[in-house]
Design a protein around this motif. Sequence first.
Motif, PDB file in Angstrom:
ATOM      1  N   PHE A 152       2.898 -35.559 -38.656  1.00 48.38           N
ATOM      2  CA  PHE A 152       3.890 -35.534 -39.755  1.00 48.38           C
ATOM      3  C   PHE A 152       5.069 -36.218 -38.769  1.00 48.38           C
ATOM      4  O   PHE A 152       4.799 -35.819 -37.405  1.00 48.38           O
ATOM      5  CB  PHE A 152       4.033 -33.898 -39.118  1.00 48.38           C
ATOM      6  N   VAL A 153       5.694 -36.825 -39.619  1.00 50.77           N
ATOM      7  CA  VAL A 153       7.200 -37.790 -39.372  1.00 50.77           C
ATOM      8  C   VAL A 153       7.931 -37.214 -39.535  1.00 50.77           C
ATOM      9  O   VAL A 153       7.970 -36.694 -40.166  1.00 50.77           O
ATOM     10  CB  VAL A 153       7.056 -38.864 -39.417  1.00 50.77           C
ATOM     11  N   ALA A 154       8.872 -36.011 -37.726  1.00 56.41           N
ATOM     12  CA  ALA A 154       9.921 -35.504 -37.805  1.00 56.41           C
ATOM     13  C   ALA A 154      11.386 -35.712 -37.268  1.00 56.41           C
ATOM     14  O   ALA A 154      10.924 -36.511 -35.823  1.00 56.41           O
ATOM     15  CB  ALA A 154       9.621 -34.369 -37.310  1.00 56.41           C
ATOM     16  N   ASP A 209       1.727 -23.825 -43.590  1.00 52.85           N
ATOM     17  CA  ASP A 209       2.226 -23.068 -42.084  1.00 52.85           C
ATOM     18  C   ASP A 209       3.004 -24.410 -41.210  1.00 52.85           C
ATOM     19  O   ASP A 209       3.825 -24.432 -40.899  1.00 52.85           O
ATOM     20  CB  ASP A 209       1.677 -22.268 -41.384  1.00 52.85           C
ATOM     21  N   VAL A 210       2.499 -25.432 -41.319  1.00 50.98           N
ATOM     22  CA  VAL A 210       3.060 -26.502 -39.853  1.00 50.98           C
ATOM     23  C   VAL A 210       4.866 -26.860 -41.017  1.00 50.98           C
ATOM     24  O   VAL A 210       5.305 -27.579 -41.202  1.00 50.98           O
ATOM     25  CB  VAL A 210       1.723 -27.509 -40.124  1.00 50.98           C
ATOM     26  N   ALA A 211       3.838 -27.276 -42.657  1.00 56.21           N
ATOM     27  CA  ALA A 211       4.827 -27.885 -43.056  1.00 56.21           C
ATOM     28  C   ALA A 211       5.840 -26.899 -43.851  1.00 56.21           C
ATOM     29  O   ALA A 211       7.083 -27.510 -43.130  1.00 56.21           O
ATOM     30  CB  ALA A 211       4.237 -28.564 -44.624  1.00 56.21           C
ATOM     31  N   ALA A 212       5.799 -26.058 -43.163  1.00 55.24           N
ATOM     32  CA  ALA A 212       7.149 -24.724 -43.600  1.00 55.24           C
ATOM     33  C   ALA A 212       8.082 -24.912 -42.813  1.00 55.24           C
ATOM     34  O   ALA A 212       8.287 -24.546 -42.269  1.00 55.24           O
ATOM     35  CB  ALA A 212       6.048 -23.475 -43.958  1.00 55.24           C
ATOM     36  N   PHE A 213       6.947 -24.961 -40.904  1.00 49.57           N
ATOM     37  CA  PHE A 213       8.268 -24.931 -40.526  1.00 49.57           C
ATOM     38  C   PHE A 213       9.147 -26.036 -39.687  1.00 49.57           C
ATOM     39  O   PHE A 213      10.219 -25.629 -40.017  1.00 49.57           O
ATOM     40  CB  PHE A 213       6.523 -24.336 -38.855  1.00 49.57           C
ATOM     41  N   LEU A 233      11.524 -32.875 -41.920  1.00 49.38           N
ATOM     42  CA  LEU A 233      10.147 -33.360 -41.885  1.00 49.38           C
ATOM     43  C   LEU A 233      10.225 -34.276 -42.335  1.00 49.38           C
ATOM     44  O   LEU A 233      11.188 -34.434 -43.205  1.00 49.38           O
ATOM     45  CB  LEU A 233       9.160 -32.120 -42.443  1.00 49.38           C
ATOM     46  N   LEU A 234      10.268 -35.679 -42.019  1.00 51.62           N
ATOM     47  CA  LEU A 234      10.721 -37.021 -42.937  1.00 51.62           C
ATOM     48  C   LEU A 234       9.218 -37.695 -43.638  1.00 51.62           C
ATOM     49  O   LEU A 234       9.870 -38.136 -45.027  1.00 51.62           O
ATOM     50  CB  LEU A 234      10.788 -37.824 -42.245  1.00 51.62           C
ATOM     51  N   SER A 235       8.484 -37.164 -43.101  1.00 52.67           N
ATOM     52  CA  SER A 235       6.731 -37.535 -43.706  1.00 52.67           C
ATOM     53  C   SER A 235       5.960 -36.715 -43.535  1.00 52.67           C
ATOM     54  O   SER A 235       6.118 -36.429 -42.167  1.00 52.67           O
ATOM     55  CB  SER A 235       6.751 -39.134 -43.590  1.00 52.67           C
ATOM     56  N   GLN A 236       5.148 -36.310 -44.577  1.00 53.89           N
ATOM     57  CA  GLN A 236       3.486 -36.163 -43.773  1.00 53.89           C
ATOM     58  C   GLN A 236       1.958 -36.679 -44.578  1.00 53.89           C
ATOM     59  O   GLN A 236       2.142 -37.266 -45.996  1.00 53.89           O
ATOM     60  CB  GLN A 236       3.433 -34.426 -44.348  1.00 53.89           C
ATOM     61  N   LYS A 237       1.043 -36.711 -43.714  1.00 54.44           N
ATOM     62  CA  LYS A 237       0.082 -37.968 -44.540  1.00 54.44           C
ATOM     63  C   LYS A 237      -0.909 -36.683 -43.751  1.00 54.44           C
ATOM     64  O   LYS A 237      -1.294 -36.973 -42.361  1.00 54.44           O
ATOM     65  CB  LYS A 237      -0.178 -39.242 -43.821  1.00 54.44           C
ATOM     66  N   GLY A 238      -1.814 -36.015 -44.343  1.00 56.67           N
ATOM     67  CA  GLY A 238      -3.385 -35.058 -43.340  1.00 56.67           C
ATOM     68  C   GLY A 238      -2.114 -34.268 -42.325  1.00 56.67           C
ATOM     69  O   GLY A 238      -1.379 -33.830 -43.038  1.00 56.67           O
ATOM     70  N   GLN A 255       6.050 -24.724 -30.092  1.00 55.02           N
ATOM     71  CA  GLN A 255       5.914 -23.740 -31.634  1.00 55.02           C
ATOM     72  C   GLN A 255       4.661 -24.405 -32.131  1.00 55.02           C
ATOM     73  O   GLN A 255       3.936 -23.414 -32.861  1.00 55.02           O
ATOM     74  CB  GLN A 255       6.840 -24.077 -32.389  1.00 55.02           C
ATOM     75  N   LEU A 256       4.398 -25.528 -32.793  1.00 50.66           N
ATOM     76  CA  LEU A 256       3.048 -26.104 -32.968  1.00 50.66           C
ATOM     77  C   LEU A 256       2.102 -25.849 -32.760  1.00 50.66           C
ATOM     78  O   LEU A 256       1.113 -25.898 -33.240  1.00 50.66           O
ATOM     79  CB  LEU A 256       3.851 -27.804 -33.342  1.00 50.66           C
TER      80      LEU A 256
END
Length: 145
Positions: free
Chosen positions: A90-92, A60-64, A82-87, A46-47
């Motif tokens: 994505f850590v999930a 859109d990726v963060a919304a997924f 989603l646990l964290s995001q930097k640019g 999906q990503l």
Amino acid sequence: MWLASLGVAVVVASIASRAVAEAPAPLEREGDRAASAYADGEVLEQLRRLAAVPGAPPGDVAAFFGRPASPGETLFPFDLRLLSQKGDVFVAAAYRFERDASLLWRTGDYWGQACRRYVVQPSRVTSEPIECPPEAPEWPTGRGD
């Protein structure tokens, strides 16, 4: 010869009794394996589809990752947080609900868990298995709490 056969029989009996007496290690649970397969299969695919859309906003990726679980997942529920995001990193945590079906070890129902670091770029999406960070919940929020 007889002594060697007796020694082998003792070792085999020891291993068999330990296998029956000990519950599986947490990383060997079926729910964790299923969560890993979900993270490396459906989530990654999906990503890749999202990243392939020309001009798709990064949101859109963060919304997924933040989407609610679909109603069809009640029989075999998977979930993703989603646990964290930097640019573009994505850590999930991926989750899979497992009912206790064991006859040997009564462990109870549980959520299997697998964590991944996804790098989502327009030309490429990669995934790396990681240890789940301490802030990763044991089960997805809103499910079973």
